[in-house]
Design a protein around this motif. Structure first.
Motif, PDB file in Angstrom:
ATOM      1  N   ASN A   5      -2.424  -7.356  -7.652  1.00  0.00           N
ATOM      2  CA  ASN A   5      -1.698  -7.313  -6.408  1.00  0.00           C
ATOM      3  C   ASN A   5      -1.893  -5.927  -5.808  1.00  0.00           C
ATOM      4  N   LEU A   6      -2.469  -5.876  -4.605  1.00  0.00           N
ATOM      5  CA  LEU A   6      -2.743  -4.580  -3.992  1.00  0.00           C
ATOM      6  C   LEU A   6      -1.468  -3.855  -3.568  1.00  0.00           C
ATOM      7  N   HIS A   7      -0.416  -4.587  -3.323  1.00  0.00           N
ATOM      8  CA  HIS A   7       0.829  -3.913  -2.947  1.00  0.00           C
ATOM      9  C   HIS A   7       1.398  -3.141  -4.140  1.00  0.00           C
ATOM     10  N   GLU A   8       1.217  -3.650  -5.353  1.00  0.00           N
ATOM     11  CA  GLU A   8       1.634  -2.901  -6.538  1.00  0.00           C
ATOM     12  C   GLU A   8       0.798  -1.633  -6.687  1.00  0.00           C
ATOM     13  N   TRP A  10      -0.456   0.068  -4.201  1.00  0.00           N
ATOM     14  CA  TRP A  10       0.084   0.995  -3.217  1.00  0.00           C
ATOM     15  C   TRP A  10       1.377   1.641  -3.746  1.00  0.00           C
ATOM     16  N   ALA A  11       2.240   0.856  -4.400  1.00  0.00           N
ATOM     17  CA  ALA A  11       3.494   1.400  -4.917  1.00  0.00           C
ATOM     18  C   ALA A  11       3.222   2.479  -5.967  1.00  0.00           C
ATOM     19  N   ARG A  14       1.923   5.519  -4.129  1.00  0.00           N
ATOM     20  CA  ARG A  14       3.038   6.174  -3.414  1.00  0.00           C
ATOM     21  C   ARG A  14       3.880   6.995  -4.388  1.00  0.00           C
ATOM     22  N   THR A  23       3.498   4.665   4.236  1.00  0.00           N
ATOM     23  CA  THR A  23       3.831   3.257   4.486  1.00  0.00           C
ATOM     24  C   THR A  23       2.722   2.371   3.936  1.00  0.00           C
ATOM     25  N   SER A  24       3.100   1.155   3.637  1.00  0.00           N
ATOM     26  CA  SER A  24       2.107   0.223   3.098  1.00  0.00           C
ATOM     27  C   SER A  24       1.276  -0.428   4.199  1.00  0.00           C
ATOM     28  N   ASP A  25       1.690  -0.266   5.461  1.00  0.00           N
ATOM     29  CA  ASP A  25       0.970  -0.915   6.560  1.00  0.00           C
ATOM     30  C   ASP A  25      -0.475  -0.415   6.657  1.00  0.00           C
ATOM     31  N   ASP A  28      -2.426  -1.702   3.590  1.00  0.00           N
ATOM     32  CA  ASP A  28      -2.720  -3.125   3.685  1.00  0.00           C
ATOM     33  C   ASP A  28      -3.783  -3.399   4.738  1.00  0.00           C
ATOM     34  N   ASP A  32      -7.732  -5.193   3.624  1.00  0.00           N
ATOM     35  CA  ASP A  32      -7.429  -6.581   3.965  1.00  0.00           C
ATOM     36  C   ASP A  32      -8.246  -7.494   3.055  1.00  0.00           C
TER      37      ASP A  32
END
Length: 122
Positions: A5-8, A10-11, A14, A23-25, A28, A32
């Motif tokens: 999961n790419l959001h993990e 990023w976390a 961060r 920010t994750s924007d 993301d 993409d």
């Protein structure tokens, strides 16, 4: 560890650099993954981003270790261990003539506990 999961990712980034990954924007948008085809430019960009944080060692780069030496040291059981060992064997093996695999595994585990420390069974 990441769970694909790419959001993990990023976390974690961060947490390491909160001033850079605000920010994750942006993250993301930059990564993409909506396309089903692997994008080599995207993979190269991710590799460049993660390179300072990744530690990769090859077996050849690590100092060579001497060969492993194993020694078997036999030691007699204490009187308490011998009593419990005999008690378990007598109880379990005389109660049934044919034991299933799971019953044998349980007996072996209990015998191993007696060998390690007999008071584990108390």
């Amino acid at each position: 560890p990441l769970q694909n999961n790419l959001h993990e990712l990023w976390a974690l980034l961060r947490f390491l650099l909160p001033s850079l990954f605000t920010t994750s924007d942006q993250f993301d948008a930059g990564f993409d993954t909506g396309k089903l085809v692997a994008d080599t430019d995207l993979i190269a960009k991710a590799r460049d981003l993660l390179a300072p944080f990744m530690l990769r060692r090859l077996k050849a780069d690590v100092v060579t270790l001497p060969p492993k030496h194993e020694a078997d040291v036999s030691c007699p059981m204490s009187s308490l261990q011998a009593r419990w060992y005999a008690r378990l064997l007598d109880r379990d093996l005389e109660s049934q003539s044919l034991l299933s695999t799971s019953q044998l595994q349980i007996i072996i585990t209990q015998l191993r506990k007696v060998c390690n420390h007999p008071r584990i069974l108390l």
